[in-house]
Design a protein around this motif. Sequence first.
Motif, PDB file in Angstrom:
ATOM      1  N   ALA A  23     -10.659  -4.125  -2.637  1.00 50.15           N
ATOM      2  CA  ALA A  23     -10.357  -4.326  -4.059  1.00 50.15           C
ATOM      3  C   ALA A  23     -10.588  -3.031  -4.841  1.00 50.15           C
ATOM      4  N   ALA A  24     -11.701  -2.352  -4.571  1.00 50.77           N
ATOM      5  CA  ALA A  24     -12.002  -1.105  -5.273  1.00 50.77           C
ATOM      6  C   ALA A  24     -10.966  -0.040  -4.947  1.00 50.77           C
ATOM      7  N   TRP A  25     -10.588   0.091  -3.681  1.00 49.08           N
ATOM      8  CA  TRP A  25      -9.600   1.076  -3.255  1.00 49.08           C
ATOM      9  C   TRP A  25      -8.239   0.776  -3.894  1.00 49.08           C
ATOM     10  N   SER A  26      -7.877  -0.492  -3.960  1.00 52.13           N
ATOM     11  CA  SER A  26      -6.595  -0.886  -4.546  1.00 52.13           C
ATOM     12  C   SER A  26      -6.549  -0.572  -6.035  1.00 52.13           C
ATOM     13  N   VAL A  27      -7.650  -0.825  -6.728  1.00 48.49           N
ATOM     14  CA  VAL A  27      -7.709  -0.504  -8.158  1.00 48.49           C
ATOM     15  C   VAL A  27      -7.574   0.997  -8.365  1.00 48.49           C
ATOM     16  N   LEU A  28      -8.270   1.776  -7.538  1.00 47.63           N
ATOM     17  CA  LEU A  28      -8.183   3.231  -7.645  1.00 47.63           C
ATOM     18  C   LEU A  28      -6.756   3.717  -7.409  1.00 47.63           C
ATOM     19  N   LEU A  29      -6.111   3.221  -6.361  1.00 49.16           N
ATOM     20  CA  LEU A  29      -4.726   3.613  -6.082  1.00 49.16           C
ATOM     21  C   LEU A  29      -3.783   3.177  -7.200  1.00 49.16           C
ATOM     22  N   GLY A  30      -4.012   1.989  -7.728  1.00 49.73           N
ATOM     23  CA  GLY A  30      -3.175   1.494  -8.820  1.00 49.73           C
ATOM     24  C   GLY A  30      -3.314   2.335 -10.075  1.00 49.73           C
ATOM     25  N   ARG A  31      -4.545   2.749 -10.367  1.00 49.63           N
ATOM     26  CA  ARG A  31      -4.766   3.586 -11.550  1.00 49.63           C
ATOM     27  C   ARG A  31      -4.128   4.953 -11.389  1.00 49.63           C
ATOM     28  N   TYR A  32      -4.357   5.592 -10.232  1.00 45.50           N
ATOM     29  CA  TYR A  32      -3.784   6.918 -10.007  1.00 45.50           C
ATOM     30  C   TYR A  32      -2.264   6.868  -9.907  1.00 45.50           C
ATOM     31  N   GLY A  33      -1.745   5.818  -9.317  1.00 38.47           N
ATOM     32  CA  GLY A  33      -0.301   5.704  -9.152  1.00 38.47           C
ATOM     33  C   GLY A  33       0.411   5.127 -10.351  1.00 38.47           C
ATOM     34  N   GLY A  34      -0.354   4.552 -11.282  1.00 34.90           N
ATOM     35  CA  GLY A  34       0.245   3.966 -12.473  1.00 34.90           C
ATOM     36  C   GLY A  34       1.119   2.761 -12.161  1.00 34.90           C
ATOM     37  N   THR A  35       0.713   1.960 -11.184  1.00 31.40           N
ATOM     38  CA  THR A  35       1.511   0.807 -10.773  1.00 31.40           C
ATOM     39  C   THR A  35       0.652  -0.459 -10.742  1.00 31.40           C
ATOM     40  N   GLU A  36       1.315  -1.587 -10.831  1.00 32.67           N
ATOM     41  CA  GLU A  36       0.624  -2.870 -10.769  1.00 32.67           C
ATOM     42  C   GLU A  36       0.787  -3.544  -9.414  1.00 32.67           C
ATOM     43  N   ASP A  37       1.431  -2.866  -8.485  1.00 34.84           N
ATOM     44  CA  ASP A  37       1.660  -3.405  -7.155  1.00 34.84           C
ATOM     45  C   ASP A  37       1.304  -2.321  -6.137  1.00 34.84           C
ATOM     46  N   VAL A  38       0.269  -2.571  -5.338  1.00 38.37           N
ATOM     47  CA  VAL A  38      -0.232  -1.575  -4.392  1.00 38.37           C
ATOM     48  C   VAL A  38      -0.079  -2.136  -2.983  1.00 38.37           C
ATOM     49  N   VAL A  39       0.343  -1.275  -2.059  1.00 37.73           N
ATOM     50  CA  VAL A  39       0.464  -1.658  -0.661  1.00 37.73           C
ATOM     51  C   VAL A  39      -0.484  -0.780   0.143  1.00 37.73           C
TER      52      VAL A  39
END
Length: 76
Positions: A23-39
């Motif tokens: 969950a923490a990694w996904s939030v970080l990737l979502g914030r840096y990538g500016g997206t609401e959908d992370v894979v």
Amino acid sequence: ALARDVEAQARRSGCTPYMVLLAAWSVLLGRYGGTEDVVVGTPVAGRSQLTLEGLIGFFVNTLVLRVGLAGNPTVA
């Protein structure tokens, strides 16, 4: 101290430490990538059959996990 905090959060949320870190990694990737959908790709053991346990080798597959961050979800 960080490992203890992750364990405590996992216990409070009724999940595993892996799920908390995912969950923490996904939030970080979502914030840096500016997206609401992370894979995210994660390795899984490929020895699901009893007959494969005695074999020597590296049996691993990648499982794709899709994490939706739309609507400002909580960690829980």
